[in-house]
Write a protein that holds these residues in place. Structure first.
Motif, mmCIF file in Angstrom:
data_model
loop_
_atom_site.group_PDB
_atom_site.id
_atom_site.type_symbol
_atom_site.label_atom_id
_atom_site.label_comp_id
_atom_site.label_asym_id
_atom_site.label_seq_id
_atom_site.Cartn_x
_atom_site.Cartn_y
_atom_site.Cartn_z
ATOM 1 N N SER A 48 0.780 -1.180 0.088
ATOM 2 C CA SER A 48 -0.141 0.074 0.009
ATOM 3 C C SER A 48 0.976 1.224 0.059
ATOM 4 O O SER A 48 1.961 1.444 0.519
ATOM 5 C CB SER A 48 -0.808 -0.017 1.270
ATOM 6 N N GLY A 49 0.364 2.250 -0.462
ATOM 7 C CA GLY A 49 0.948 3.650 -0.042
ATOM 8 C C GLY A 49 1.354 4.164 1.021
ATOM 9 O O GLY A 49 2.359 4.536 1.335
ATOM 10 N N TYR A 50 0.564 3.716 1.761
ATOM 11 C CA TYR A 50 0.581 4.103 3.360
ATOM 12 C C TYR A 50 2.102 3.127 3.766
ATOM 13 O O TYR A 50 2.811 3.906 4.335
ATOM 14 C CB TYR A 50 -0.437 3.164 4.237
ATOM 15 N N LEU A 51 2.038 2.116 3.599
ATOM 16 C CA LEU A 51 3.331 1.419 3.822
ATOM 17 C C LEU A 51 4.569 1.779 3.120
ATOM 18 O O LEU A 51 5.537 1.720 3.707
ATOM 19 C CB LEU A 51 3.042 -0.335 3.883
ATOM 20 N N VAL A 96 9.263 13.152 -1.281
ATOM 21 C CA VAL A 96 7.993 13.730 -1.872
ATOM 22 C C VAL A 96 6.861 12.578 -2.209
ATOM 23 O O VAL A 96 7.208 11.413 -3.013
ATOM 24 C CB VAL A 96 8.174 14.502 -3.214
ATOM 25 N N ASP A 97 5.808 12.588 -1.562
ATOM 26 C CA ASP A 97 4.794 11.674 -1.785
ATOM 27 C C ASP A 97 4.026 12.435 -2.716
ATOM 28 O O ASP A 97 3.213 13.371 -2.781
ATOM 29 C CB ASP A 97 3.954 11.722 -0.480
ATOM 30 N N ASP A 98 4.043 11.607 -4.079
ATOM 31 C CA ASP A 98 3.498 12.363 -5.341
ATOM 32 C C ASP A 98 2.158 11.588 -5.564
ATOM 33 O O ASP A 98 1.723 11.413 -6.689
ATOM 34 C CB ASP A 98 4.555 11.865 -6.438
ATOM 35 N N ALA A 99 1.318 11.363 -4.423
ATOM 36 C CA ALA A 99 0.412 10.298 -4.780
ATOM 37 C C ALA A 99 -0.749 10.976 -5.455
ATOM 38 O O ALA A 99 -1.407 10.381 -6.332
ATOM 39 C CB ALA A 99 -0.302 9.937 -3.147
ATOM 40 N N HIS A 100 -0.941 12.272 -5.372
ATOM 41 C CA HIS A 100 -2.187 12.880 -5.908
ATOM 42 C C HIS A 100 -1.717 13.590 -7.354
ATOM 43 O O HIS A 100 -2.432 14.202 -7.972
ATOM 44 C CB HIS A 100 -2.893 13.958 -4.996
ATOM 45 N N ALA A 101 -0.329 13.413 -7.717
ATOM 46 C CA ALA A 101 -0.097 13.931 -9.066
ATOM 47 C C ALA A 101 0.548 13.079 -10.051
ATOM 48 O O ALA A 101 0.452 13.049 -11.154
ATOM 49 C CB ALA A 101 1.172 14.885 -8.721
ATOM 50 N N ALA A 121 4.626 7.021 -3.903
ATOM 51 C CA ALA A 121 3.063 7.337 -4.509
ATOM 52 C C ALA A 121 2.292 6.057 -4.000
ATOM 53 O O ALA A 121 2.935 4.855 -4.114
ATOM 54 C CB ALA A 121 3.300 7.574 -5.922
ATOM 55 N N THR A 122 1.128 6.366 -4.260
ATOM 56 C CA THR A 122 0.192 5.045 -4.039
ATOM 57 C C THR A 122 -0.049 4.649 -5.564
ATOM 58 O O THR A 122 -0.122 5.539 -6.349
ATOM 59 C CB THR A 122 -1.039 5.418 -3.443
ATOM 60 N N LEU A 123 -0.751 3.279 -5.787
ATOM 61 C CA LEU A 123 -0.856 2.659 -7.155
ATOM 62 C C LEU A 123 -2.187 2.814 -7.131
ATOM 63 O O LEU A 123 -2.893 2.077 -7.861
ATOM 64 C CB LEU A 123 -0.292 1.444 -7.422
ATOM 65 N N SER A 124 -2.842 3.484 -6.141
ATOM 66 C CA SER A 124 -4.532 3.319 -5.742
ATOM 67 C C SER A 124 -5.315 4.524 -6.321
ATOM 68 O O SER A 124 -6.411 4.488 -6.197
ATOM 69 C CB SER A 124 -4.648 3.115 -4.303
ATOM 70 N N LYS A 125 -4.522 5.675 -6.853
ATOM 71 C CA LYS A 125 -5.274 6.638 -7.307
ATOM 72 C C LYS A 125 -5.368 6.532 -8.934
ATOM 73 O O LYS A 125 -6.207 6.019 -9.492
ATOM 74 C CB LYS A 125 -4.698 7.865 -6.698
ATOM 75 N N ALA A 126 -4.445 7.505 -9.492
ATOM 76 C CA ALA A 126 -4.974 7.499 -11.025
ATOM 77 C C ALA A 126 -4.451 6.152 -11.683
ATOM 78 O O ALA A 126 -5.068 5.925 -12.750
ATOM 79 C CB ALA A 126 -3.958 8.638 -11.682
HETATM 80 C C1 PLP Z 1 -0.869 11.669 -0.015
HETATM 81 C C2 PLP Z 1 -1.340 10.134 0.297
HETATM 82 N N1 PLP Z 1 -0.499 9.351 0.392
HETATM 83 C C3 PLP Z 1 -0.468 7.998 0.921
HETATM 84 C C4 PLP Z 1 -1.667 7.683 0.625
HETATM 85 C C5 PLP Z 1 -1.980 6.086 1.053
HETATM 86 O O1 PLP Z 1 -2.069 5.382 0.134
HETATM 87 P P1 PLP Z 1 -2.856 3.856 0.017
HETATM 88 O O2 PLP Z 1 -4.248 4.101 0.072
HETATM 89 O O3 PLP Z 1 -2.358 3.208 -1.034
HETATM 90 O O4 PLP Z 1 -2.295 3.242 1.293
HETATM 91 C C6 PLP Z 1 -2.778 8.357 0.678
HETATM 92 C C7 PLP Z 1 -4.211 8.011 0.448
HETATM 93 O O5 PLP Z 1 -4.663 6.890 0.331
HETATM 94 C C8 PLP Z 1 -2.601 9.764 0.091
HETATM 95 O O6 PLP Z 1 -3.617 10.448 -0.146
#
Ligand code: PLP
Length: 378
Positions: free
Chosen positions: A99-102, A195-200, A227-232
């Motif tokens: 997960s992106g969290y981990l 840099v957490d690029d999750a939303h970009a 980054a997370t692979l769960s968004k775009a």
């Molecule tokens: C900025 C950001 N980083 C990390 C995460 C966590 O990613 P994941 O849902 O894959 O655990 C999120 C949201 O889900 C997020 O918005």
């Protein structure tokens, strides 16, 4: 009732009084809601090429990874995804997490050495906050997007290893961090930038390579991207990308990589298909920015307080937590799903609706959803 359960009941009552109750709601497979709450920005979660790739890997490997990759082996699906993620992000190497969290917890822990100072933006996502906490390093929280405060924090710890920690597009208000300036103050003091690029990722930058690439920082030796692979990319999982030596360090020492069952190969294969589609989706990115501009204009014209989004996250201020809950419920009753963010899930004390704009939603339904949000505003 046992004492500890009675104590939990009292805490639930306090949350209810403050308008902060959270409830799970059912989501049917044939959900007809217009989705302005999820993060499937490019509509790839249900793309036939994505589901076909995942289905093929599901048949080949089964439901789960059945163990960590160090224990059970690393599949072609993981390897191919990581190679293309690294190429896309412009880094030496990339490592996928479940997960992106981990990914954030693992990256931060791995970046910390004895005496490291972490300098973390006040609006950072919970996974970055928890990563700072679990790393055990001293953490200075700087005011949002305040480069001078970051520089001052770094200057206060001369000679110590330091890491500046930020999101690129912030997940609640959708604004872009001053990445190039953060990098230059970090580099001046010999600090790293995470840099957490999750939303970009998938949304900005060349071929959707994200905000780090858009800021000209791809592949810099003192930058680590998560980054997370769960968004775009519409799937699940997370990635840490950076220099090969750092990725090797994560494989050998990263606790959230080593002691966690790997991302299911079927998800890796589906995300890989989504990555290739995302790279070729300039048309969807153009449609998204058009929709974001339309939404901001329409909501502001209705007198609502709206953030200044740099990608596809829009925040609309609500008068308070109960008003936000009622507003979101009214939208839902009229077929529109919106995010309802209240403290403590907001970086300040303000409650809001969080709208995530997706090119996967039909245009007419998106425009109608804006009307619904305006009509039901408190
Ligand atoms: C900025 C950001 N980083 C990390 C995460 C966590 O990613 P994941 O849902 O894959 O655990 C999120 C949201 O889900 C997020 O918005």
């Amino acid at each position: 009732m046992a004492d500890w359960l009675a104590a939990l009941d009292r805490r639930a009552e306090l949350r209810a009084k403050a308008g902060l109750t959270r409830r799970l709601r059912p989501r049917p497979a044939d959900d007809q809601m217009t989705d302005l709450a999820g993060n499937d920005y490019l509509g790839l979660a249900t793309h036939p090429e994505v589901t076909a790739a995942a289905t093929a890997a599901l048949s080949a490997y089964g439901l789960g990874a059945t163990g960590s990759r160090l224990v059970r082996g690393s599949t072609d699906a993981h390897r191919a995804l990581e190679e293309d993620l690294a190429r896309w992000l412009g880094t030496d190497s990339a490592l996928v997490f479940s997960s992106g969290y981990l990914a954030n917890l693992g990256a931060l822990r791995a970046l910390v050495q004895p005496r490291t100072l972490l300098v973390s933006d006040a609006h950072n996502h919970a996974s970055l906050i928890d990563g700072c906490r679990l790393s055990g390093a001293e953490t200075v929280v700087t005011p949002h997007a305040d480069v001078d405060a970051v520089a001052a924090a770094l200057a206060s710890a001369p000679g110590r290893p330091a890491v500046v920690v930020t999101e690129s597009i912030f997940s609640v208000d959708g604004d872009l961090a001053p990445l190039a300036r953060l990098h230059s103050v970090a580099r001046r003091d010999g600090a790293l930038l995470l840099v957490d690029d999750a939303h970009a990722l998938g949304l900005t930058g060349p071929a959707g390579a994200g905000a780090v690439a858009a800021s000209g920082l791809a592949g810099e030796p003192d930058v680590v991207v998560t980054a997370t692979l769960s968004k775009a990319l519409g799937g699940a999982g997370g990635v840490v990308a950076g220099p090969a030596e750092f990725v090797r360090h994560l494989i050998e020492t990263g606790r959230t990589f080593i002691f966690d069952t790997a991302l299911p190969p079927a998800v890796a294969a589906g995300v890989h298909a989504a990555l290739r589609l995302a790279q070729a989706s300039d048309d969807l990115r153009a449609e998204l920015s058009d929709r974001v501009a339309l939404a901001v204009g329409r909501l502001r014209a209705a007198g609502l307080t709206v953030s200044a989004p740099d990608a596809a996250v829009i925040s609309v201020t609500a008068p308070g937590p109960e008003a936000a809950t009622d507003w979101a419920a009214d939208c839902r009753d009229r077929g529109v799903a919106v995010g309802c963010f209240r403290p403590p899930s907001t970086p300040d004390s303000r409650s809001r609706l969080r709208l995530t704009v997706s090119a996967g939603v039909p245009r007419a339904a998106f425009e109608r959803a804006l009307d619904v949000i305006v009509d039901s505003a408190p």
